[in-house]
Design an enzyme around this catalytic site. Sequence first.
Site, short mmCIF file in Angstrom:
data_model
loop_
_atom_site.label_atom_id
_atom_site.label_comp_id
_atom_site.label_asym_id
_atom_site.label_seq_id
_atom_site.Cartn_x
_atom_site.Cartn_y
_atom_site.Cartn_z
N ASN A 54 0.23 -6.87 6.14
CA ASN A 54 0.89 -7.79 5.21
C ASN A 54 1.81 -8.79 5.91
O ASN A 54 2.10 -9.86 5.38
CB ASN A 54 1.63 -7.04 4.11
CG ASN A 54 2.76 -6.17 4.63
OD1 ASN A 54 2.83 -5.89 5.83
ND2 ASN A 54 3.64 -5.73 3.76
N GLU B 57 8.75 1.97 10.02
CA GLU B 57 9.01 1.30 8.74
C GLU B 57 7.79 1.58 7.86
O GLU B 57 6.69 1.12 8.15
CB GLU B 57 9.17 -0.20 8.98
CG GLU B 57 9.38 -0.97 7.70
CD GLU B 57 9.23 -2.48 7.89
OE1 GLU B 57 9.26 -2.96 9.04
OE2 GLU B 57 9.10 -3.17 6.88
N CYS C 135 6.32 -3.70 1.41
CA CYS C 135 6.96 -2.38 1.30
C CYS C 135 8.18 -2.47 0.40
O CYS C 135 8.53 -1.52 -0.29
CB CYS C 135 7.31 -1.83 2.67
SG CYS C 135 8.40 -2.88 3.62
O1 G3H Z 1 6.30 -4.95 3.86
C1 G3H Z 1 7.37 -4.71 4.42
C2 G3H Z 1 8.25 -5.80 4.85
O2 G3H Z 1 9.23 -5.35 5.75
C3 G3H Z 1 8.90 -6.50 3.68
O3 G3H Z 1 9.56 -7.62 4.12
O4 G3H Z 1 11.08 -7.92 2.16
O5 G3H Z 1 10.75 -9.74 3.82
O6 G3H Z 1 8.94 -9.13 2.25
P1 G3H Z 1 10.10 -8.66 3.04
#
Ligand code: G3H
Length: 500
Positions: free
Chosen positions: A168, A264, A298
Site C-alpha cells: 500500500n 508495523e 493500516c
Molecule cells: O498502512 C500503513 C501506513 O503506515 C499508514 O500510513 O496513515 O499515512 O496512511 P498513513
Amino acid sequence: MTNLIQEFNIMRDDLDYKFFLNGEWKVSSSGIKIPIKNPYNNDLVGYIQACTKEEVNQAVKNAKENIECWENTPIKKRAEILKNAANLMNQWANYLGELLMKENGKPLNSAISEIKRTALIFDATAEAKSELIGTTMTGDIMEGASKEKISITYRVPLGVVLCIGPFNYPFNLTGSKIAPALLAGNTVVMKPPTEGSITASHFGVILQKAGVPSGVFNIITGRGSEIGDFLISHPEINMINFTGSSETGKHLAKIAGMKPLLLELGGKDAAIVLNDADINNTVKSIVSGAFSYNGQRCTAVKRVLPMPDIADILIEKVVEETKKLTIGDPSQNRNIGPLINSKQCDYVQELIADAIKKGAEVKYGNKREGNIIWPTILDKVTTDMRIAWEEQFGPIVPFIRVKTIEEAIEISNKSEYGLQGMIFTNNIDLALNIAQELDVGTIQINGQSSRGPDHFPFIGTKASGMGTQGIKYSILNMSRPKVVVMNLSEKGKLIRFCNQ
Ligand code: G3H
C-alpha cells in the site's frame, strides 16, 4: 524530463525490470519473471525478477562486506547523500508517481504525494543526524563508583538491515526504513512487496546517483512465499524492519531468531463518537479516514462506535458525504479505485455478506465492478459479526452503536489489534480520560487515525506491531550504543578534595 527518465533505463530491458546487486542491475538465474498488472485495468506494468536463494545470499554478503566502508563514511556525508536522494525523488516524483499509480491503483495525486512524502522523510532523517551523537559519563553518581571511571558512549550501526515494505506504500514505507538505516551506518537489503516492486526498485538508481557506494544498498525481488523465510532467518541479517500484515509479522517474529525487530502491522482503529462531537469534523474525518486509498491503510478508520444521541444523524451525514465520492480510474484521480487484487475483493465481500446475514443494514454501497468495491456503510453491526473484529483492508465502515462510554472502550480494547484509536468530543477532559483507557499506540482526539507527521512516534500494541518508528525513533532503533570505559589510575591525580 526525458533525460531524467532515461537514467532509469539502466534498470530494465523494455518491461523486464532487474534486481540490484553490488551496484549492478541483474537478471535472475531462475529465469522466472513475475508479471505486475495494473489492478484497475489488468494492463501489464512490467515484469520483476524472481530471485533465487543464491542471489539472496549474494545480496546479504555484499551488504555485510560493505558495513565497514559505510560505517566509516562520516555521518555528515551520509546525511548529505540522503539529501541528494531526496532531491532526486522530488525531481522524479511525477514519473515515479505514475508508475506507482499503475502498480497499486492509488489515485495519481496520492501516488505523487507518496513519492514527495518519502523525499521529506529522507530530508528530515538527514536533518536528525544529531540523534547519533554520543554521551560521556563519570561513575561518581552511583554509590560505589568513582570519577575515575569514565564512559564514552557513541552510537554504532547494527549491521545489515533488511527492509521490507508493504504494497500500500511500497515506496514510502520502504523508504522510511532505508533512510534511518543508512544514516545510522547500516548497509541494507531491501525486499519490496511484489505489487510495488517496480516503483520501489527505483531506489537502486536514486541511491546510487545520490552517492551510496556499491554494495551498501541491494535489492532482492520475488515472491515472499519463496524467498521470504530464507531471507528473514538468514544468519547474516542483523535487524529487520517490516511493514505488512499481522499474520506475516507473527510468522516473521517466530523464525527471525535473535534479531532486533521493528514491525508495523495491522489495525482495527475504532472511532468513539460522543454525543457532543462536532458533527461536520467527525463526518469529514470518518469518510476521509475510512476511504482514502479504498481503506487499504493500516491506520484506516475501521470501526465507528457512536453514542445513542448522535448515531442516527452521524450515519445519515456519513452516507451523504460518501455519496459525493467519485469512483473509477486512478489516473483520473477518482476517490475510490481498485483494491490490490480480486482475492482481496472476495474477502471484503465475504465480510459484508457475513454482516448482512447476521442483521447488519447496508446504508450505502455493497456493489462490485472488477476490482472496485463501492464504499460501503454498514449500520447495526454487532459484536458477533466478523467485520467487528477482522481487518477489512477495504472500503467498509461498520457502525457499532454503543450505549455507554464504558461499552465503547470495552469493544475498542477487545480487538487483537492496538494501532490507533479516535475520540470525537468537545469535552477534552473526558477525551483524555478515555485516552488513558485505550490500549493502542496513538489516540487521535477530534481527528482521523493516521501515521504522520513522520517525526511523531508511530507504535502498535498487541498484534499491531513491535517497537517504535518515526524519524528519531527509527534512527535510534537502527543503531545501538557502544561504550568504552576509561578506568583512570589513582597515580598522578591532580584533584584536590574539599576540606571535610
Ligand atoms: O498502512 C500503513 C501506513 O503506515 C499508514 O500510513 O496513515 O499515512 O496512511 P498513513
